[in-house]
Write a protein that holds these residues in place. Sequence first.
Motif, PDB file in Angstrom:
ATOM      1  N   ASP A  62       0.831  -1.214   0.000  1.00 47.95           N
ATOM      2  CA  ASP A  62       0.000   0.000   0.000  1.00 47.95           C
ATOM      3  C   ASP A  62       0.861   1.258   0.000  1.00 47.95           C
ATOM      4  O   ASP A  62       0.577   2.214  -0.719  1.00 47.95           O
ATOM      5  N   ALA A  63       1.922   1.265   0.795  1.00 47.40           N
ATOM      6  CA  ALA A  63       2.813   2.428   0.850  1.00 47.40           C
ATOM      7  C   ALA A  63       3.508   2.641  -0.492  1.00 47.40           C
ATOM      8  O   ALA A  63       3.623   3.782  -0.966  1.00 47.40           O
ATOM      9  N   ASP A  64       3.960   1.562  -1.117  1.00 50.05           N
ATOM     10  CA  ASP A  64       4.606   1.687  -2.425  1.00 50.05           C
ATOM     11  C   ASP A  64       3.620   2.157  -3.490  1.00 50.05           C
ATOM     12  O   ASP A  64       3.951   2.983  -4.343  1.00 50.05           O
ATOM     13  N   ARG A  65       2.410   1.632  -3.423  1.00 56.07           N
ATOM     14  CA  ARG A  65       1.369   2.050  -4.376  1.00 56.07           C
ATOM     15  C   ARG A  65       1.078   3.537  -4.216  1.00 56.07           C
ATOM     16  O   ARG A  65       1.052   4.281  -5.205  1.00 56.07           O
ATOM     17  N   THR A  66       0.927   3.990  -2.980  1.00 57.33           N
ATOM     18  CA  THR A  66       0.671   5.404  -2.719  1.00 57.33           C
ATOM     19  C   THR A  66       1.824   6.263  -3.217  1.00 57.33           C
ATOM     20  O   THR A  66       1.616   7.306  -3.846  1.00 57.33           O
ATOM     21  N   ARG A  67       3.031   5.808  -2.956  1.00 51.22           N
ATOM     22  CA  ARG A  67       4.213   6.550  -3.411  1.00 51.22           C
ATOM     23  C   ARG A  67       4.242   6.659  -4.931  1.00 51.22           C
ATOM     24  O   ARG A  67       4.505   7.734  -5.487  1.00 51.22           O
ATOM     25  N   LEU A  68       3.936   5.561  -5.626  1.00 50.47           N
ATOM     26  CA  LEU A  68       3.927   5.593  -7.087  1.00 50.47           C
ATOM     27  C   LEU A  68       2.828   6.501  -7.623  1.00 50.47           C
ATOM     28  O   LEU A  68       3.046   7.254  -8.578  1.00 50.47           O
ATOM     29  N   VAL A  69       1.661   6.432  -7.017  1.00 43.72           N
ATOM     30  CA  VAL A  69       0.546   7.287  -7.459  1.00 43.72           C
ATOM     31  C   VAL A  69       0.905   8.756  -7.278  1.00 43.72           C
ATOM     32  O   VAL A  69       0.680   9.575  -8.169  1.00 43.72           O
ATOM     33  N   GLU A  70       1.485   9.080  -6.131  1.00 42.51           N
ATOM     34  CA  GLU A  70       1.873  10.470  -5.886  1.00 42.51           C
ATOM     35  C   GLU A  70       2.966  10.908  -6.861  1.00 42.51           C
ATOM     36  O   GLU A  70       2.934  12.026  -7.378  1.00 42.51           O
ATOM     37  N   ARG A  71       3.886  10.032  -7.105  1.00 39.80           N
ATOM     38  CA  ARG A  71       5.004  10.389  -7.986  1.00 39.80           C
ATOM     39  C   ARG A  71       4.551  10.607  -9.417  1.00 39.80           C
ATOM     40  O   ARG A  71       5.068  11.477 -10.117  1.00 39.80           O
ATOM     41  N   PHE A  72       3.599   9.817  -9.846  1.00 38.97           N
ATOM     42  CA  PHE A  72       3.173   9.890 -11.237  1.00 38.97           C
ATOM     43  C   PHE A  72       1.730  10.386 -11.360  1.00 38.97           C
ATOM     44  O   PHE A  72       0.970   9.880 -12.168  1.00 38.97           O
ATOM     45  N   SER A  73       1.401  11.361 -10.566  1.00 34.78           N
ATOM     46  CA  SER A  73       0.046  11.927 -10.639  1.00 34.78           C
ATOM     47  C   SER A  73      -0.156  12.586 -12.000  1.00 34.78           C
ATOM     48  O   SER A  73       0.794  12.942 -12.699  1.00 34.78           O
ATOM     49  N   ILE A  74      -1.397  12.782 -12.352  1.00 42.03           N
ATOM     50  CA  ILE A  74      -1.738  13.346 -13.670  1.00 42.03           C
ATOM     51  C   ILE A  74      -1.135  14.731 -13.838  1.00 42.03           C
ATOM     52  O   ILE A  74      -0.579  15.049 -14.885  1.00 42.03           O
ATOM     53  N   GLU A  75      -1.214  15.554 -12.813  1.00 47.45           N
ATOM     54  CA  GLU A  75      -0.658  16.903 -12.923  1.00 47.45           C
ATOM     55  C   GLU A  75       0.843  16.854 -13.200  1.00 47.45           C
ATOM     56  O   GLU A  75       1.358  17.601 -14.019  1.00 47.45           O
ATOM     57  N   ARG A  76       1.507  15.979 -12.506  1.00 44.75           N
ATOM     58  CA  ARG A  76       2.958  15.868 -12.703  1.00 44.75           C
ATOM     59  C   ARG A  76       3.262  15.365 -14.118  1.00 44.75           C
ATOM     60  O   ARG A  76       4.205  15.803 -14.747  1.00 44.75           O
ATOM     61  N   GLN A  77       2.447  14.412 -14.599  1.00 45.21           N
ATOM     62  CA  GLN A  77       2.664  13.886 -15.939  1.00 45.21           C
ATOM     63  C   GLN A  77       2.434  14.966 -16.985  1.00 45.21           C
ATOM     64  O   GLN A  77       3.151  15.032 -17.976  1.00 45.21           O
ATOM     65  N   LYS A  78       1.437  15.820 -16.775  1.00 45.54           N
ATOM     66  CA  LYS A  78       1.204  16.909 -17.720  1.00 45.54           C
ATOM     67  C   LYS A  78       2.435  17.792 -17.816  1.00 45.54           C
ATOM     68  O   LYS A  78       2.862  18.172 -18.899  1.00 45.54           O
ATOM     69  N   GLU A  94       7.283   2.817 -15.985  1.00 47.65           N
ATOM     70  CA  GLU A  94       7.521   1.386 -16.137  1.00 47.65           C
ATOM     71  C   GLU A  94       8.734   0.935 -15.315  1.00 47.65           C
ATOM     72  O   GLU A  94       8.684  -0.085 -14.640  1.00 47.65           O
ATOM     73  N   VAL A  95       9.792   1.717 -15.353  1.00 43.15           N
ATOM     74  CA  VAL A  95      11.002   1.380 -14.591  1.00 43.15           C
ATOM     75  C   VAL A  95      10.698   1.339 -13.095  1.00 43.15           C
ATOM     76  O   VAL A  95      11.090   0.409 -12.389  1.00 43.15           O
ATOM     77  N   GLU A  96       9.994   2.339 -12.605  1.00 47.02           N
ATOM     78  CA  GLU A  96       9.672   2.399 -11.179  1.00 47.02           C
ATOM     79  C   GLU A  96       8.740   1.265 -10.758  1.00 47.02           C
ATOM     80  O   GLU A  96       8.913   0.668  -9.699  1.00 47.02           O
ATOM     81  N   ILE A  97       7.752   0.962 -11.582  1.00 46.06           N
ATOM     82  CA  ILE A  97       6.820  -0.132 -11.268  1.00 46.06           C
ATOM     83  C   ILE A  97       7.563  -1.466 -11.253  1.00 46.06           C
ATOM     84  O   ILE A  97       7.343  -2.302 -10.374  1.00 46.06           O
ATOM     85  N   ARG A  98       8.467  -1.661 -12.189  1.00 46.33           N
ATOM     86  CA  ARG A  98       9.258  -2.903 -12.228  1.00 46.33           C
ATOM     87  C   ARG A  98      10.132  -3.042 -10.982  1.00 46.33           C
ATOM     88  O   ARG A  98      10.286  -4.131 -10.447  1.00 46.33           O
ATOM     89  N   LYS A  99      10.713  -1.936 -10.519  1.00 46.60           N
ATOM     90  CA  LYS A  99      11.527  -1.975  -9.298  1.00 46.60           C
ATOM     91  C   LYS A  99      10.688  -2.448  -8.109  1.00 46.60           C
ATOM     92  O   LYS A  99      11.133  -3.287  -7.320  1.00 46.60           O
ATOM     93  N   VAL A 100       9.488  -1.899  -8.002  1.00 42.50           N
ATOM     94  CA  VAL A 100       8.605  -2.289  -6.893  1.00 42.50           C
ATOM     95  C   VAL A 100       8.202  -3.751  -7.037  1.00 42.50           C
ATOM     96  O   VAL A 100       8.222  -4.511  -6.066  1.00 42.50           O
ATOM     97  N   MET A 101       7.853  -4.168  -8.241  1.00 47.81           N
ATOM     98  CA  MET A 101       7.456  -5.552  -8.459  1.00 47.81           C
ATOM     99  C   MET A 101       8.601  -6.510  -8.163  1.00 47.81           C
ATOM    100  O   MET A 101       8.388  -7.572  -7.566  1.00 47.81           O
ATOM    101  N   ASP A 102       9.800  -6.136  -8.562  1.00 50.87           N
ATOM    102  CA  ASP A 102      10.964  -6.985  -8.300  1.00 50.87           C
ATOM    103  C   ASP A 102      11.223  -7.129  -6.806  1.00 50.87           C
ATOM    104  O   ASP A 102      11.677  -8.186  -6.346  1.00 50.87           O
ATOM    105  N   LYS A 103      10.931  -6.092  -6.052  1.00 48.61           N
ATOM    106  CA  LYS A 103      11.136  -6.140  -4.606  1.00 48.61           C
ATOM    107  C   LYS A 103      10.241  -7.210  -3.970  1.00 48.61           C
ATOM    108  O   LYS A 103      10.658  -7.899  -3.044  1.00 48.61           O
ATOM    109  N   TYR A 104       9.027  -7.374  -4.488  1.00 41.22           N
ATOM    110  CA  TYR A 104       8.081  -8.333  -3.910  1.00 41.22           C
ATOM    111  C   TYR A 104       8.088  -9.696  -4.602  1.00 41.22           C
ATOM    112  O   TYR A 104       7.418 -10.617  -4.146  1.00 41.22           O
ATOM    113  N   LYS A 105       8.852  -9.833  -5.660  1.00 41.43           N
ATOM    114  CA  LYS A 105       8.886 -11.083  -6.425  1.00 41.43           C
ATOM    115  C   LYS A 105       9.207 -12.313  -5.547  1.00 41.43           C
ATOM    116  O   LYS A 105       8.522 -13.325  -5.655  1.00 41.43           O
TER     117      LYS A 105
END
Length: 160
Positions: A102-118, A142-153
């Motif tokens: 949940d913390a990683d998901r929140t961090r990713l959402v905050e990091r890649f929010s729509i406003e920031r992407q714009k 994609e790189v950041e999501i893969r890092k998180v996924m690899d951590k939990y693999k």
Amino acid sequence: AKVCFYIISLLQLDVHIYKQDILPGGLELISLAGEEYSKQLREGIGLFLQRNPPRDCNDAVVALIHALKDFEHELHLHNIEQPKGGAKARTLLGGFVRSWVDADRTRLVERFSIERQKTSMVEYSCMVQDKPSIAPPVNEMEVEIRKVMDKYKPIVQTWP
């Protein structure tokens, strides 16, 4: 994790003793020992985790999960039912893993929010003359999501 391996070796010793057929008939040493080891392991590890909650997924946590799964496998190997409230990796560590995810998901959402992407897309499209593209922000995601996924693999591969 070492305590799990120690208890596994104790259980294997109990199995060896039981197979020697030197104990009185009707004494289910293996089942009794397995249940008691499981309860003691749960209490000991549970207390340790209460006092020292792991802050994130790391090698020690993964080793503990693997050791607990090995213990569960050893019980299953000798047809010993895991007692209610026994030592199970998912029960002991599942709450921690959920909070980390949940913390990683929140961090990713905050990091890649729509406003920031714009902002990122506007900056990038200014750099590439007349060819707007979203490739760098998407690649970064994609790189950041893969890092998180690899951590939990290692955990995902261990839990059914």
